[in-house]
Design an enzyme around this catalytic site. Structure first.
Site, PDB file in Angstrom:
ATOM      1  N   TYR A   1     -12.955   7.865 -13.297  1.00 56.41           N
ATOM      2  CA  TYR A   1     -13.032   6.622 -12.519  1.00 56.41           C
ATOM      3  C   TYR A   1     -13.572   5.491 -13.401  1.00 56.41           C
ATOM      4  O   TYR A   1     -12.960   4.425 -13.502  1.00 56.41           O
ATOM      5  CB  TYR A   1     -13.919   6.811 -11.282  1.00 56.41           C
TER       6      TYR A   1
ATOM      7  N   ASP B   1       0.863  -1.194   0.000  1.00 57.61           N
ATOM      8  CA  ASP B   1       0.000   0.000   0.000  1.00 57.61           C
ATOM      9  C   ASP B   1       0.895   1.238   0.000  1.00 57.61           C
ATOM     10  O   ASP B   1       2.049   1.187   0.433  1.00 57.61           O
ATOM     11  CB  ASP B   1      -0.880   0.005   1.259  1.00 57.61           C
TER      12      ASP B   1
ATOM     13  N   ILE C   1     -19.660  -0.726  -2.025  1.00 55.99           N
ATOM     14  CA  ILE C   1     -19.258  -1.540  -0.879  1.00 55.99           C
ATOM     15  C   ILE C   1     -18.914  -0.607   0.287  1.00 55.99           C
ATOM     16  O   ILE C   1     -18.257   0.425   0.085  1.00 55.99           O
ATOM     17  CB  ILE C   1     -18.011  -2.397  -1.236  1.00 55.99           C
TER      18      ILE C   1
HETATM   19  N1  NAD Z   1     -15.895   0.732  -2.208  1.00 59.25           N
HETATM   20  C1  NAD Z   1     -16.579   0.658  -3.328  1.00 59.25           C
HETATM   21  O1  NAD Z   1     -17.784   0.952  -3.357  1.00 59.25           O
HETATM   22  C2  NAD Z   1     -15.924   0.173  -4.586  1.00 59.25           C
HETATM   23  C3  NAD Z   1     -16.750  -0.179  -5.673  1.00 59.25           C
HETATM   24  C4  NAD Z   1     -16.162  -0.657  -6.847  1.00 59.25           C
HETATM   25  C5  NAD Z   1     -14.803  -0.801  -6.923  1.00 59.25           C
HETATM   26  N2  NAD Z   1     -14.018  -0.444  -5.854  1.00 59.25           N
HETATM   27  C6  NAD Z   1     -12.582  -0.617  -5.997  1.00 59.25           C
HETATM   28  O2  NAD Z   1     -12.128  -1.528  -5.018  1.00 59.25           O
HETATM   29  C7  NAD Z   1     -10.773  -1.250  -4.671  1.00 59.25           C
HETATM   30  C8  NAD Z   1     -10.630  -1.115  -3.161  1.00 59.25           C
HETATM   31  O3  NAD Z   1     -11.437  -0.033  -2.740  1.00 59.25           O
HETATM   32  P1  NAD Z   1     -11.861   0.237  -1.221  1.00 59.25           P
HETATM   33  O4  NAD Z   1     -13.272   0.645  -1.254  1.00 59.25           O
HETATM   34  O5  NAD Z   1     -11.436  -0.887  -0.348  1.00 59.25           O
HETATM   35  O6  NAD Z   1     -11.009   1.563  -0.954  1.00 59.25           O
HETATM   36  P2  NAD Z   1     -10.154   2.086   0.294  1.00 59.25           P
HETATM   37  O7  NAD Z   1      -9.992   3.547   0.039  1.00 59.25           O
HETATM   38  O8  NAD Z   1     -10.758   1.644   1.579  1.00 59.25           O
HETATM   39  O9  NAD Z   1      -8.761   1.336   0.086  1.00 59.25           O
HETATM   40  C9  NAD Z   1      -7.939   1.608  -1.011  1.00 59.25           C
HETATM   41  C10 NAD Z   1      -6.497   1.391  -0.604  1.00 59.25           C
HETATM   42  O10 NAD Z   1      -5.678   1.652  -1.754  1.00 59.25           O
HETATM   43  C11 NAD Z   1      -4.539   2.389  -1.327  1.00 59.25           C
HETATM   44  N3  NAD Z   1      -3.977   3.172  -2.433  1.00 59.25           N
HETATM   45  C12 NAD Z   1      -4.480   4.287  -3.018  1.00 59.25           C
HETATM   46  N4  NAD Z   1      -3.645   4.735  -3.970  1.00 59.25           N
HETATM   47  C13 NAD Z   1      -2.586   3.879  -3.994  1.00 59.25           C
HETATM   48  C14 NAD Z   1      -1.400   3.809  -4.760  1.00 59.25           C
HETATM   49  N5  NAD Z   1      -1.110   4.739  -5.695  1.00 59.25           N
HETATM   50  N6  NAD Z   1      -0.550   2.784  -4.543  1.00 59.25           N
HETATM   51  C15 NAD Z   1      -0.830   1.848  -3.588  1.00 59.25           C
HETATM   52  N7  NAD Z   1      -1.916   1.883  -2.806  1.00 59.25           N
HETATM   53  C16 NAD Z   1      -2.796   2.886  -3.011  1.00 59.25           C
HETATM   54  C17 NAD Z   1      -5.066   3.293  -0.208  1.00 59.25           C
HETATM   55  O11 NAD Z   1      -4.007   3.773   0.619  1.00 59.25           O
HETATM   56  C18 NAD Z   1      -6.028   2.342   0.507  1.00 59.25           C
HETATM   57  O12 NAD Z   1      -5.374   1.632   1.537  1.00 59.25           O
HETATM   58  C19 NAD Z   1     -10.419   0.035  -5.432  1.00 59.25           C
HETATM   59  O13 NAD Z   1      -9.739  -0.298  -6.627  1.00 59.25           O
HETATM   60  C20 NAD Z   1     -11.769   0.637  -5.750  1.00 59.25           C
HETATM   61  O14 NAD Z   1     -11.738   1.475  -6.877  1.00 59.25           O
HETATM   62  C21 NAD Z   1     -14.550   0.045  -4.707  1.00 59.25           C
END
Ligand code: NAD
Length: 245
Positions: A150, A37, A183
């Protein structure tokens, strides 16, 4: 015997939300997990001192950092069986608000990041003659949810995952994609969007609730494991039925 016995899994974005849940689920199934991360402090807070979790600071948008990260893990743990490209960022900016720089940053992290992960893990998986990669896209790659960087970056994840599945199959490497709906993670909690918008989305969702990190984590665990040994190029939507409308 556990489901990921003796496996080494590399999970990006392993300090929060779905990535954090995957680290928990994967270690519970016997894997040694590399939690990578950009947020080193959060990594240390969540996973510091655990024997079966190796933490690694990684900016997934950096070619050089990926090269060093993969070499470090292979040197220390000997192999990488599973790669989960999960790290990502989101935006609430609409069509008239985001800048070219916003677009590039989003593409670099969400779209280019998974490409770099696949590129750099390839040689060690090829050598092993097997491997499992799961890329996290989004339901916004499948349905119109605002014309923004996005959705575009997540569409790129879909396209490169299919291409990689076709290219990597001959080396025994599987590549699958997961499309989460909304989520309940810090990413969503940090959005300023009004509660009313989320409530509206829940009403449009056949299962009438938002998703939980384990809803996605358990599906990713299955795709990553040998239980899915004949599944590659698959696209699994985990959105409570939202996009089925
Ligand atoms: N939460 C939702 O509703 C949702 C829906 C569809 C897709 N997603 C995707 O699921 C994945 C996880 O999302 P989440 O909701 O757990 O988000 P989150 O923000 O809780 O976690 C994302 C993590 O990615 C890390 N991160 C960000 N930029 C980074 C980089 N350049 N290099 C390394 N790490 C980095 C952050 O520090 C964080 O720990 C993401 O790709 C997000 O786009 C999320």
């Amino acid at each position: 015997m556990t489901r990921l016995q003796d496996k080494v899994a590399f999970i990006t974005g392993g300090a929060s939300g779905m990535g954090e849940m995957m680290v928990k689920l994967f270690t519970a199934q016997g894997a040694t997990v590399v939690a990578a991360d950009i947020n080193e402090t959060a990594l240390e807070e969540k996973w510091g001192g655990l024997d079966n979790v190796m933490t690694l600071k990684l900016n997934v948008a950096s070619d050089e950092e990926w090269e060093t990260a993969i070499a470090t893990v292979v040197d220390k743990l000997g192999k990488i069986d599973i790669l989960i490209n999960n790290a990502g960022i989101s935006t609430e900016k609409g069509l008239n608000d985001f800048t070219i720089e916003d677009w590039r940053r989003m593409s670099d992290i969400n779209g280019f990041g998974p490409f770099l992960g696949m590129k750099h893990v390839l040689s060690t998986m090829k050598e092993a003659g097997k491997g499992s990669i799961v890329n996290i896209s989004s339901y916004t790659a499948l349905v119109g949810m605002g014309l923004n960087p996005y959705s575009a970056s997540k569409g790129a994840v879909r396209a490169i995952s299919r291409a990689a599945a076709v290219d990597f199959g001959k080396w025994g490497i599987r590549v699958n994609t997961v499309f989460p709906g909304i989520i309940e993670t810090p990413m969503v909690a940090n959005l300023q969007s009004s509660k009313a918008i989320l409530e509206g989305l829940i009403k449009m969702t056949p299962l009438e609730r938002l998703g939980k990190p384990e809803d996605v984590g358990n599906a990713v665990l299955f795709l990553a494991s040998d239980e899915a040994s004949y599944i590659t190029g698959a696209e699994l939507v985990i959105d409570g039925g939202y996009s089925a409308r």
